[in-house]
Design a protein around this motif. Structure first.
Motif, mmCIF file in Angstrom:
data_model
loop_
_atom_site.group_PDB
_atom_site.id
_atom_site.type_symbol
_atom_site.label_atom_id
_atom_site.label_comp_id
_atom_site.label_asym_id
_atom_site.label_seq_id
_atom_site.Cartn_x
_atom_site.Cartn_y
_atom_site.Cartn_z
ATOM 1 N N THR A 66 -30.804 65.611 24.890
ATOM 2 C CA THR A 66 -30.870 66.368 23.640
ATOM 3 C C THR A 66 -32.047 65.927 22.790
ATOM 4 N N TYR A 100 -31.097 75.554 15.757
ATOM 5 C CA TYR A 100 -30.104 74.504 15.993
ATOM 6 C C TYR A 100 -28.923 74.966 16.843
ATOM 7 N N VAL A 141 -34.893 68.497 21.557
ATOM 8 C CA VAL A 141 -34.970 68.868 20.146
ATOM 9 C C VAL A 141 -36.118 68.160 19.433
ATOM 10 N N LEU A 178 -23.086 67.320 16.347
ATOM 11 C CA LEU A 178 -24.529 67.280 16.565
ATOM 12 C C LEU A 178 -25.235 68.089 15.483
ATOM 13 N N TYR A 179 -26.251 67.474 14.900
ATOM 14 C CA TYR A 179 -27.082 68.134 13.895
ATOM 15 C C TYR A 179 -28.536 68.137 14.380
ATOM 16 N N PRO A 180 -28.941 69.161 15.143
ATOM 17 C CA PRO A 180 -30.339 69.243 15.553
ATOM 18 C C PRO A 180 -31.199 69.609 14.339
ATOM 19 N N ASP A 186 -33.770 71.403 13.658
ATOM 20 C CA ASP A 186 -34.625 72.477 14.144
ATOM 21 C C ASP A 186 -34.027 73.800 13.683
ATOM 22 N N GLN A 212 -35.930 65.843 17.037
ATOM 23 C CA GLN A 212 -35.147 65.103 16.047
ATOM 24 C C GLN A 212 -33.753 65.712 15.954
ATOM 25 N N ALA A 213 -32.762 64.854 16.019
ATOM 26 C CA ALA A 213 -31.370 65.290 15.913
ATOM 27 C C ALA A 213 -30.531 64.105 15.464
#
Length: 84
Positions: free
Chosen positions: A62, A16, A66, A9-11, A13, A68-69
């Motif tokens: 998610t 993160y 968030v 997972l790459y949030p 933000d 955007q992720a």
């Protein structure tokens, strides 16, 4: 059929880490899934239909938290594999 999914997972933000931890914590609360986390990904194993439904809900949760992720996932038929 058993399914194994490797998820990263790459949030998008600054905070993160908290979003990643929340996602993994929610997966770990599910008694019907095997969850193994490493420094770069989380492996989740469960029955195909059940796991796909869980992931659908957790991805949505998610995204709502968030904004955007990006999820990077690898899906593997694990029916005849000993994963744990």
């Amino acid at each position: 059929m058993k399914l194994a999914v490797e998820i990263t997972l790459y949030p998008l933000d600054e905070k993160y880490v908290s979003f990643i931890k929340d996602f993994i914590d929610r997966l770990n609360q599910n008694e019907n899934l095997l969850v193994k986390t490493t420094a770069t990904c989380t492996l989740v194993v469960g029955e195909y239909d059940y796991l796909m439904q869980v992931l659908q809900n957790e991805f949505k949760t998610t995204f709502e938290a968030v904004g955007q992720a990006a999820f990077v996932c690898k899906f593997l038929n694990a029916t005849n594999m000993d994963l744990g």
